[in-house]
Design an enzyme around this catalytic site. Sequence first.
Site, PDB file in Angstrom:
ATOM      1  N   HIS B 131       0.909  -1.204  -0.068  1.00 42.48           N
ATOM      2  CA  HIS B 131       0.020  -0.070   0.030  1.00 42.48           C
ATOM      3  C   HIS B 131       0.903   1.209  -0.024  1.00 42.48           C
ATOM      4  O   HIS B 131       1.989   1.165   0.589  1.00 42.48           O
ATOM      5  CB  HIS B 131      -0.840   0.023   1.318  1.00 42.48           C
ATOM      6  CG  HIS B 131      -1.807   0.969   1.388  1.00 42.48           C
ATOM      7  ND1 HIS B 131      -1.733   2.272   1.630  1.00 42.48           N
ATOM      8  CD2 HIS B 131      -3.229   0.797   1.131  1.00 42.48           C
ATOM      9  CE1 HIS B 131      -2.592   3.008   1.728  1.00 42.48           C
ATOM     10  NE2 HIS B 131      -3.731   2.246   1.741  1.00 42.48           N
ATOM     11  N   ASP B 210       3.288  -4.682   7.918  1.00 38.57           N
ATOM     12  CA  ASP B 210       2.206  -3.796   7.807  1.00 38.57           C
ATOM     13  C   ASP B 210       0.941  -4.648   7.971  1.00 38.57           C
ATOM     14  O   ASP B 210       0.438  -5.329   7.060  1.00 38.57           O
ATOM     15  CB  ASP B 210       2.032  -3.066   6.482  1.00 38.57           C
ATOM     16  CG  ASP B 210       0.719  -2.219   6.404  1.00 38.57           C
ATOM     17  OD1 ASP B 210      -0.427  -2.189   7.041  1.00 38.57           O
ATOM     18  OD2 ASP B 210       0.687  -1.690   5.182  1.00 38.57           O
ATOM     19  N   GLN B 213      -4.393  -5.034   7.035  1.00 35.66           N
ATOM     20  CA  GLN B 213      -5.515  -5.887   6.651  1.00 35.66           C
ATOM     21  C   GLN B 213      -5.307  -7.473   7.457  1.00 35.66           C
ATOM     22  O   GLN B 213      -6.355  -7.904   7.718  1.00 35.66           O
ATOM     23  CB  GLN B 213      -5.218  -6.376   5.197  1.00 35.66           C
ATOM     24  CG  GLN B 213      -5.550  -5.114   4.170  1.00 35.66           C
ATOM     25  CD  GLN B 213      -6.940  -4.808   3.970  1.00 35.66           C
ATOM     26  OE1 GLN B 213      -7.933  -5.151   4.341  1.00 35.66           O
ATOM     27  NE2 GLN B 213      -7.077  -3.195   3.763  1.00 35.66           N
ATOM     28  N   LYS B 236     -10.110  -0.177  10.447  1.00 36.92           N
ATOM     29  CA  LYS B 236     -10.563  -1.561   9.606  1.00 36.92           C
ATOM     30  C   LYS B 236     -11.040  -2.496  10.298  1.00 36.92           C
ATOM     31  O   LYS B 236     -11.372  -3.720   9.881  1.00 36.92           O
ATOM     32  CB  LYS B 236      -9.291  -1.783   8.712  1.00 36.92           C
ATOM     33  CG  LYS B 236      -8.788  -0.704   7.692  1.00 36.92           C
ATOM     34  CD  LYS B 236      -7.851  -1.304   6.807  1.00 36.92           C
ATOM     35  CE  LYS B 236      -7.017  -0.239   6.179  1.00 36.92           C
ATOM     36  NZ  LYS B 236      -7.670   0.224   4.711  1.00 36.92           N
ATOM     37  N   CYS B 374      -4.791   2.578  -3.876  1.00 38.22           N
ATOM     38  CA  CYS B 374      -3.359   2.923  -3.164  1.00 38.22           C
ATOM     39  C   CYS B 374      -2.375   1.867  -3.192  1.00 38.22           C
ATOM     40  O   CYS B 374      -1.422   1.976  -2.502  1.00 38.22           O
ATOM     41  CB  CYS B 374      -3.650   3.294  -1.523  1.00 38.22           C
ATOM     42  SG  CYS B 374      -4.754   4.698  -1.136  1.00 38.22           S
TER      43      CYS B 374
END
Lengths: 154, 417
Positions: B131, B210, B213, B236, B374
Amino acid sequence: MFDDLRDLYQEVILDHGRRPRNFRRLEDADRAARGDNPLCGDRLELWLKLAPDGRIADAAFLGRGCAISMASASLLTETVKGKTPEQAKALGEKVRTLAMTGACPECDGALAEDMERLAPLSGVHEFPSRVKCATLAWHTLKAALEGSKEATSE
Amino acid sequence: MSVALQPAPALDVARVRRDFPILARTVRGKPLVFLDSAASAQKPRAVIEAMVRCMETAYANVHRGAYHLSEVATESYEAARAAAARFLNAADPREIVFTRNSTEAINLVAHSWGRGVMRPGQAVLVSEMEHHANLVPWQMLRDDGRGIELRVCRVTDEGELDLEDLAAKLADGKVGLVAVTHMSNVLGTVTPAERIVALAHAHGAKVLLDGSQAAVHRRVDVRAIGCDFYCFTGHKLYGPTGIGVLWARLEHLERMPPFLGGGDMIAGVTLERSEWAPPPAKFEAGTPPIIEAVGLHAALDYVAAIGLPAIEAHERALVDHAMRRLSGVEGLTLLGRARDRGGVFSFVLDNAHPHDLSTLLDRAGIAVRAGRHCAEPLHARFGLEGGTCRASFGLYTTREEIDLLADALVRAREFFA
Ligand SMILES: Cc1ncc(COP(=O)(O)O)c(C=O)c1O
């Protein structure tokens, strides 16, 4: 399921979207500009050839984007031929109004015929996120005529 | 039906859906089919009410007042930190830094670790599937004139991290930090975190994952993974916007200089100089997202009550179902075929541009995202500069919604025929 979308995706839009007219590079162009919609990745390059009297003799474009932005650019190249730069820019303003409001109150008289041809673009006014798809080519036209190299539809 | 060895307690999706007030609304006269949870998830009543309760009964600034309300608010804020630590199985709540979102968490590391700890001649290694939040901060670090190089690990045609390429780019020992996604927001690919960590550590590199998600879909245990930095973003994970989490090993946080300067991050200030507070306060300058922390805490409790094993099982069933239904749609190309994947599907239809397609789906009440999500370099990698449509699932997503999507895609293709 999608019948009510026929106002947005009229046959003219689908047709020009699938088979855009004047979809080519103009090698000996007098004016050119790039249009970018960074948000959605739509991008086009517009070329104009001017006649000795300053009128637009030819217009062509290349690019990628949704059916609406491609159709709008395609219709643009057809309608601006023979116009003076001022007439073409004025037409662009009307298209903006049309795309944003769905109507063009002062589009009779000299503009009536052109606006009738561009009327299928009015469908976007109900889709705020799509208005810029219809106006990108016209922003690019303005940039080309005013001598700037880049336009964005932001 | 295959029988799992240890069946997870099943997730009752109808009941879960009743916890999310927004799912009761209609869009253009049709029931909402919300398939954009990867961009931001909807909020359960428990989160909404916890935030309202905080503002109505227990709100004041934190760490500042020796009066009852401020003490209560400070307790709630620190309880949220402890909950985030439990959620990631961190060793110590002091390893949890609250940020605004994942983007800020990564920028914090790029600033404080990248500029404060890394040395000239070292490199940061990212991947093609990042991202922008995990790419742009590292480009800025590279361009900062500190002699830090930026390397990019390739992604295979299947949409997996190319581990051979990763190893090759680590080989010279110059990489100081590997910063990669734990789950792609475009391909759904879940990356092999433990293997990445083993490879990186063997070559002397630290690892940032990261988890924006991944943390939504998988149980994350930062100690089992063995990474150095991990981040996720509240909105999220069924929590509010405005709060994110950076987890880092305490020894790293202690070495790192602060990111932002201001109140709350100091131990002492004179006009000449300041002493930094110990972590995590050192990295939390200014009034923090107090109400948001309370909301995030409620979201973490909500997820824990349903249970990540149940969420994982529900999602696996949805992914299998979506795989079957979407691969049956003529003219549809799915991006990425990773073996280990979560509930994120990006696709293109052969005769419809993603924006036209999402407008059509919207008419059917189906919310999907169109664009490049993104992740422009990843779309360029797959030759899809025009973008894709993305359907992504949450714990409230149903099989029926996937069926509605598949049916609508077939109709959309006819529409543009
Ligand atoms: C993989 C990934 N990383 C980072 C982010 C950034 O999250 P935020 O915008 O909350 O900072 C997102 C989502 O937008 C994401 O999907």
